[in-house]
Design a protein around this motif. Structure first.
Motif, PDB file in Angstrom:
ATOM      1  N   LYS A 224       0.818  -1.209   0.000  1.00  0.00           N
ATOM      2  CA  LYS A 224       0.000   0.000   0.000  1.00  0.00           C
ATOM      3  C   LYS A 224       0.854   1.263   0.000  1.00  0.00           C
ATOM      4  N   ASN A 225       2.076   1.156   0.514  1.00  0.00           N
ATOM      5  CA  ASN A 225       2.974   2.305   0.607  1.00  0.00           C
ATOM      6  C   ASN A 225       4.109   2.255  -0.413  1.00  0.00           C
ATOM      7  N   ARG A 226       3.880   1.529  -1.524  1.00  0.00           N
ATOM      8  CA  ARG A 226       4.840   1.441  -2.639  1.00  0.00           C
ATOM      9  C   ARG A 226       6.124   0.693  -2.272  1.00  0.00           C
ATOM     10  N   GLY A 227       6.054  -0.104  -1.218  1.00  0.00           N
ATOM     11  CA  GLY A 227       7.209  -0.891  -0.818  1.00  0.00           C
ATOM     12  C   GLY A 227       7.056  -2.346  -1.218  1.00  0.00           C
ATOM     13  N   ALA A 228       7.989  -3.161  -0.756  1.00  0.00           N
ATOM     14  CA  ALA A 228       7.966  -4.606  -0.989  1.00  0.00           C
ATOM     15  C   ALA A 228       8.847  -5.232   0.078  1.00  0.00           C
ATOM     16  N   PHE A 229       8.732  -6.551   0.261  1.00  0.00           N
ATOM     17  CA  PHE A 229       9.632  -7.211   1.200  1.00  0.00           C
ATOM     18  C   PHE A 229      11.075  -7.035   0.736  1.00  0.00           C
ATOM     19  N   ALA A 230      11.930  -6.559   1.628  1.00  0.00           N
ATOM     20  CA  ALA A 230      13.353  -6.460   1.322  1.00  0.00           C
ATOM     21  C   ALA A 230      13.987  -7.846   1.237  1.00  0.00           C
ATOM     22  N   TYR A 231      13.392  -8.808   1.930  1.00  0.00           N
ATOM     23  CA  TYR A 231      13.854 -10.195   1.945  1.00  0.00           C
ATOM     24  C   TYR A 231      12.692 -11.036   2.453  1.00  0.00           C
ATOM     25  N   THR A 232      12.782 -12.345   2.300  1.00  0.00           N
ATOM     26  CA  THR A 232      11.724 -13.222   2.792  1.00  0.00           C
ATOM     27  C   THR A 232      11.612 -13.059   4.303  1.00  0.00           C
ATOM     28  N   PRO A 233      10.446 -12.687   4.817  1.00  0.00           N
ATOM     29  CA  PRO A 233      10.343 -12.386   6.249  1.00  0.00           C
ATOM     30  C   PRO A 233      10.419 -13.640   7.109  1.00  0.00           C
ATOM     31  N   ILE A 234      10.942 -13.473   8.304  1.00  0.00           N
ATOM     32  CA  ILE A 234      10.959 -14.524   9.321  1.00  0.00           C
ATOM     33  C   ILE A 234       9.855 -14.201  10.323  1.00  0.00           C
ATOM     34  N   ILE A 235       8.849 -15.060  10.383  1.00  0.00           N
ATOM     35  CA  ILE A 235       7.762 -14.904  11.349  1.00  0.00           C
ATOM     36  C   ILE A 235       7.783 -16.176  12.182  1.00  0.00           C
ATOM     37  N   ALA A 236       8.494 -16.158  13.302  1.00  0.00           N
ATOM     38  CA  ALA A 236       8.844 -17.387  14.014  1.00  0.00           C
ATOM     39  C   ALA A 236       8.304 -17.354  15.439  1.00  0.00           C
ATOM     40  N   SER A 237       7.281 -18.148  15.684  1.00  0.00           N
ATOM     41  CA  SER A 237       6.694 -18.191  17.022  1.00  0.00           C
ATOM     42  C   SER A 237       7.293 -19.338  17.832  1.00  0.00           C
ATOM     43  N   GLY A 238       7.325 -19.139  19.155  1.00  0.00           N
ATOM     44  CA  GLY A 238       7.818 -20.185  20.044  1.00  0.00           C
ATOM     45  C   GLY A 238       9.222 -20.623  19.704  1.00  0.00           C
ATOM     46  N   LYS A 239       9.425 -21.936  19.683  1.00  0.00           N
ATOM     47  CA  LYS A 239      10.752 -22.504  19.441  1.00  0.00           C
ATOM     48  C   LYS A 239      11.229 -22.274  18.016  1.00  0.00           C
TER      49      LYS A 239
END
Length: 433
Positions: A224-239
């Motif tokens: 929405k703000n003309r951006g993009a992921f700079a890299y594949t995101p890490i969304i890591a819960s718990g262990k």
């Protein structure tokens, strides 16, 4: 090109910096990245060659930049070569750069089609004394796949075997490490988009949400703000957070767990890089908070310690010494283990096993001279962490900073990082949902 048109002044100034370093009567040639295949007849979206972009602002495939500042013919001093936007090409692939549009973006007045490159190259090669060619010399690059630049090096040496060839990467690493005011503005814009994404994520997180749903909240705000992921995101819960590069992002965030968010937006090909670790239910446990505050103290002290003139390896070692003390206070290291610490065998390595930070810019792990100390204009990340798989969680925190002659500037100072601040935002979001 999702971002707004950037000022051609940026690329004009970057070319001037490079040509000032070139020896008399030498030339430099750079190629765009290849369009990489996936499977069947598929291909990966074009990723601009960051060196070519740094000098021209051009993001289009197959482009070539030739710089020959001492050329006898003025038209050969800066030449940009592009695919010719034929009617057939535009039907199948969409709009391509015209010569006028390429000049507007790059500030290069002489824009030619690729069919003109062989003759122009021969004309210039027969006059130049030295030729600077480009390859990927990032110290952590695997360099398994041959690039368009690599092929050109081989072809050039075959066709002009008696010329003197030099390495362009050494000069570009020196230049790209120091960001101009215009570059810093673009990085700051990427940071601001990341901030918006993180705020959105904080409003959404609660027990039962999946990691990929959090990823979706981020990409919504970035796009929405003309951006993009700079890299594949890490969304890591718990262990999951104990795996440094976990990217499955497919698990449910459980009540009582923490979730580590390592993400950053890209804007105008300039990157940001942020890590936060937040409680799924909006409240840290006593143990989680102890470890969190320990990592935060190391991050804040390491930001303060990132000063011009300091060697990166010394800066990293300072963080290890601080981490040793924190780990001892947390009951994770003994006094005897801390006393046995050496640079080669740091006491904290079991719990803090990675580097403290890296250069940031057109590449997330940006290029910089390998043996240089910090200098004004460098932008780096600061990202200490503690990883406790036996306790089922990890804490990593990361901000982007600008090094100046007067000390470091935290480009992410406005993004919530204090535990109390994060808890208050999440509790407020929970009360209004």
């Amino acid at each position: 090109m999702r971002h707004k048109t950037l000022q051609s002044k940026l690329f004009i100034e970057n070319r001037a910096k490079l040509t000032s370093l070139l020896p008399k009567n030498s030339m430099a040639i750079l190629n765009a990245n290849d369009v990489l295949p996936t499977n069947a007849d598929g291909s990966i979206k074009v990723i601009p060659n960051t060196d070519l972009f740094y000098l021209s602002g051009i993001e289009q495939e197959e482009s070539i930049l030739l710089l020959y500042p001492d050329a006898y013919e003025p038209k050969h001093r800066e030449v940009l070569f592009l695919r010719e936007p034929t009617e057939q090409l535009q039907i199948w692939e969409g709009t391509k750069l015209t010569q006028d549009r390429a000049t507007e973006i790059s500030g290069i007045s002489n824009v030619k089609w690729l069919k003109d490159f062989p003759l122009t190259l021969r004309d210039c090669m027969l006059s130049a004394d030295e030729v600077f060619l480009n390859t990927n010399e990032h110290r952590r690059a695997a360099a398994i796949v041959e690039s368009r630049d690599d092929r050109f090096v081989r072809e050039c040496k075959r066709d002009f075997p008696l010329h003197t060839y030099r390495r362009l990467a050494l000069l570009l690493h020196q230049l790209r490490a120091v960001k101009s005011d215009l570059e810093i503005e673009l990085i700051q814009q990427a940071v601001e988009i990341t901030h918006k994404g993180f705020n959105r994520l904080l409003q959404y997180l609660k027990p039962g949400v999946t990691e990929f749903e959090l990823e979706a909240e981020l990409i919504h705000e970035y796009t929405k703000n003309r951006g993009a992921f700079a890299y594949t995101p890490i969304i890591a819960s718990g262990k999951n957070a104990c795996g440094l590069h976990y990217i499955d992002n497919d698990q449910v965030c459980q009540d009582g767990d923490l979730v580590l968010i390592d993400t950053g937006s890209n804007y105008g090909n300039y990157n940001s890089d942020m890590t936060r670790t937040i409680p799924v239910n909006g409240r840290f446990t006593k143990r989680q908070r102890e470890v969190y505050d320990a990592v935060l103290r190391v991050m804040q002290a390491s930001i303060d310690g990132a000063v011009a003139g300091k060697a990166p390896r010394d800066w990293h070692h300072e963080s290890q010494l601080m981490m040793n003390e924190e780990l001892q206070s947390l009951g994770l290291l003994t006094k005897e283990e801390v006393a046995q610490h050496t640079r080669e065998k740091p006491a904290c390595k079991k719990y803090f096993m990675h580097g403290l930070g890296h250069s940031l810019g057109l590449d997330v792990h940006d290029v910089a001279p390998g043996n240089a100390s910090f200098a004004p204009g460098w932008v780096i990340t600061v990202e200490p962490g503690i990883y406790l798989p036996d306790e089922g969680f990890a804490i990593r925190l990361e901000n982007d900073i600008l090094i100046t002659k007067d000390g470091p500037i935290d480009l992410m100072k406005d993004i919530p990082v204090e535990a109390d601040h994060i808890e208050s935002i999440m509790q407020e979001a929970s009360a209004t949902s």
